[in-house]
Scaffold this motif. Structure first.
Motif, PDB file in Angstrom:
ATOM      1  N   LEU A   1       0.812  -1.207   0.000  1.00 37.75           N
ATOM      2  CA  LEU A   1       0.000   0.000   0.000  1.00 37.75           C
ATOM      3  C   LEU A   1       0.851   1.265   0.000  1.00 37.75           C
ATOM      4  N   LEU A   2       2.064   1.180   0.520  1.00 31.98           N
ATOM      5  CA  LEU A   2       2.956   2.342   0.465  1.00 31.98           C
ATOM      6  C   LEU A   2       3.209   2.771  -0.973  1.00 31.98           C
ATOM      7  N   ASN A   3       3.231   1.795  -1.885  1.00 29.84           N
ATOM      8  CA  ASN A   3       3.533   2.103  -3.280  1.00 29.84           C
ATOM      9  C   ASN A   3       2.467   2.965  -3.939  1.00 29.84           C
ATOM     10  N   VAL A   4       1.259   2.955  -3.426  1.00 32.22           N
ATOM     11  CA  VAL A   4       0.168   3.686  -4.077  1.00 32.22           C
ATOM     12  C   VAL A   4      -0.306   4.881  -3.257  1.00 32.22           C
ATOM     13  N   LEU A   5       0.255   5.074  -2.077  1.00 35.08           N
ATOM     14  CA  LEU A   5      -0.133   6.199  -1.229  1.00 35.08           C
ATOM     15  C   LEU A   5       1.020   7.194  -1.050  1.00 35.08           C
ATOM     16  N   GLY A   6       1.905   7.252  -2.021  1.00 36.85           N
ATOM     17  CA  GLY A   6       2.984   8.228  -1.969  1.00 36.85           C
ATOM     18  C   GLY A   6       4.094   7.860  -1.006  1.00 36.85           C
ATOM     19  N   GLY A   7       4.186   6.599  -0.614  1.00 37.81           N
ATOM     20  CA  GLY A   7       5.198   6.189   0.355  1.00 37.81           C
ATOM     21  C   GLY A   7       6.302   5.343  -0.225  1.00 37.81           C
ATOM     22  N   THR A   8       6.545   5.471  -1.534  1.00 35.92           N
ATOM     23  CA  THR A   8       7.588   4.666  -2.166  1.00 35.92           C
ATOM     24  C   THR A   8       8.980   5.044  -1.693  1.00 35.92           C
TER      25      THR A   8
END
Length: 471
Positions: free
Chosen positions: A90-97
């Protein structure tokens, strides 16, 4: 160019090592702990970009490991593994990459939460006090990455006090411990206050960190509704099952440790409150809620009829958005090289001004900045301009009067509205003193590099500057 905010954090962290001070020489409202973290990253070598991403990955590993550990208290290892993986995806799609603030401080916060869960396993007052002091010290550090974790910290502090009362500690002793807990939680912030008072810049620190928050204009209601819709869509896999998971945990509470149910529920509620307290709902703000939600929905994975479906939803839903994200970042990887090549010859003896573009260019070109407001959004976004503590038009005019060697603009803004006064000042300066030397495409936009005419013996103009700074 993974994201916008962390570019600023890395630039400020780098400039700290060169003697510049946050809030005095470089303005932003984030607490100083975040910038000191990025300063520490610079000691790892290179330009700091890969280095901060590696350290952020370690923080994600810590957070996901504690998610697994906490889930395993009441359910199985498979449920814990799915919950941990769901957090990472979910980090990848919520600006947490990359290295968003929440990606870093989530690792600190969940360590404190783990201490609160451990307090449910003991009846020893001294053990509970030790765990409480440990947790409050961690939350004090987390608050210096962003102030919103203080909401979760306040809940955890109250939880530890409740545990002390449950093991029949004397009220006077509980009160003394509470004072110590509050002091530990506030100690890092007190230290920052004391430092800025000592160097004579407390007013700059207070203005940036606290006063500016209340002067910032809110986004229009329509914008906030769109922000909420995007978050609901992107994080649907953990938001939708939460009511059902809460009901399941309510039924399960007596079979395990009932205190765990109330602790997890309270933490989830206060994490959501912390997310919403600023009034704007950027997707990366929601990262702070992810650990609690991933832990909350984990037991559903073990249900016979729905477990497989829930597990697939948690792991596959984020993948719907992930390919588009990585396509964007792979294309953006080429843009900085082209921009740096175009800018470097003109900033050897003059500053670079990024009116609209990636802040990381200040670091990659080793250029000085003509203003302490180096994040483009601060002088261009009407939401931000009232919070700066200065007249944005006067600051813009001062920047342009210094005649930067190169200016970066874009064909369309990232924000919905642009300050018309500062916009017109830049347009006038570009038409009068600058020549367009490069166009660099990025996803959805084109960035323009303008060179000072005195430094570029070329045509007077290649493009009407009105087309490079949109309405």
């Amino acid at each position: 160019m993974l994201d916008f905010d962390e570019q600023l954090y890395l630039v400020v962290g780098d400039r700290i090592l060169h003697g510049q001070l946050p809030y005095v020489d470089l303005w932003d409202r984030k607490p100083i702990g975040l910038f000191l973290f990025y300063s520490g990253v610079r000691f790892l070598g290179g330009d700091g970009i890969i280095q901060y991403q590696v350290v952020a990955t370690l923080c994600v590993a810590i957070t996901s490991s504690f998610i697994w550990t906490i889930v395993c208290r009441g359910t199985g290892m498979v449920q814990g593994f799915v919950a941990a993986i769901a957090y990472v995806l979910l980090l990848n799609v919520l600006g947490g990459t990359g290295g968003q603030a929440a990606v870093i401080y989530n690792a600190i916060t969940i360590c404190a939460v783990w201490a609160a869960f451990r307090s449910n396993d003991t009846q020893s007052p001294s053990r509970i006090i030790g765990l409480a002091m440990f947790a409050m010290a961690l939350m004090g550090i987390a608050i210096q990455f962003k102030y919103t974790p203080m909401v979760e910290g306040a809940f955890m502090g109250c939880w530890f006090l409740l545990r002390m009362w449950q093991v029949q500690m004397p009220v006077l002793r509980i009160g003394l411990v509470a004072v110590g807990m509050v002091f530990l939680a506030l100690l890092p912030t007190i230290a920052v206050f004391a430092y800025y008072e000592w160097i004579g810049h407390l007013d700059s620190f207070v203005q940036a960190n606290f006063v500016s928050v209340f002067h910032r204009r809110p986004f229009p209601a329509v914008t906030r509704m769109w922000q909420v819709k995007f978050i609901l869509i992107k994080a649907l896999c953990v938001i939708a099952p939460t009511p059902l998971a809460l009901a399941l945990r309510w039924r399960m509470r007596l079979a395990s440790n009932p205190a765990d149910f109330w602790l997890l529920t309270g933490w989830t509620v206060f994490a959501v409150l912390g997310f919403g307290m600023l009034g704007d709902f950027y997707d990366f703000y929601f990262i702070t809620v992810l650990p609690a939600l991933c832990i909350m929905v984990a037991p559903l994975v073990g249900k016979e009829r729905m477990g497989f479906a829930v597990g697939c939803m948690l792991c596959l839903w984020p993948l719907v958005f992930t390919p588009q994200h990585y396509f964007r970042t792979s294309v953006n990887r080429r843009a900085p090289v082209q921009l740096v090549d175009a800018i470097t010859p003109y900033v050897a003896h003059r500053c670079l001004y990024v009116y609209d573009g990636p802040t990381i260019l200040y670091l990659l070109t080793h250029a000085c900045a003509p203003s302490r407001y180096i994040y483009p959004d601060h002088l261009t976004n009407p939401v931000e301009t009232p919070a700066l503590g200065v007249d944005p038009a006067q600051e813009e005019e001062r920047v342009l009067t210094s005649r930067p060697g190169a200016i970066v603009t874009a064909n369309q803004p990232l924000v919905l509205r642009v300050d018309p006064v500062t916009q017109n000042l830049v347009r006038t300066a570009l038409a009068r003193d600058y020549v367009l030397i490069a166009r660099v495409p990025v996803i959805g936009r084109v960035l323009y590099v303008w060179a000072l005419k005195d430094l570029h013996p070329g045509p007077a103009s290649i493009m009407d500057p009105r087309g490079a700074i949109p309405e």
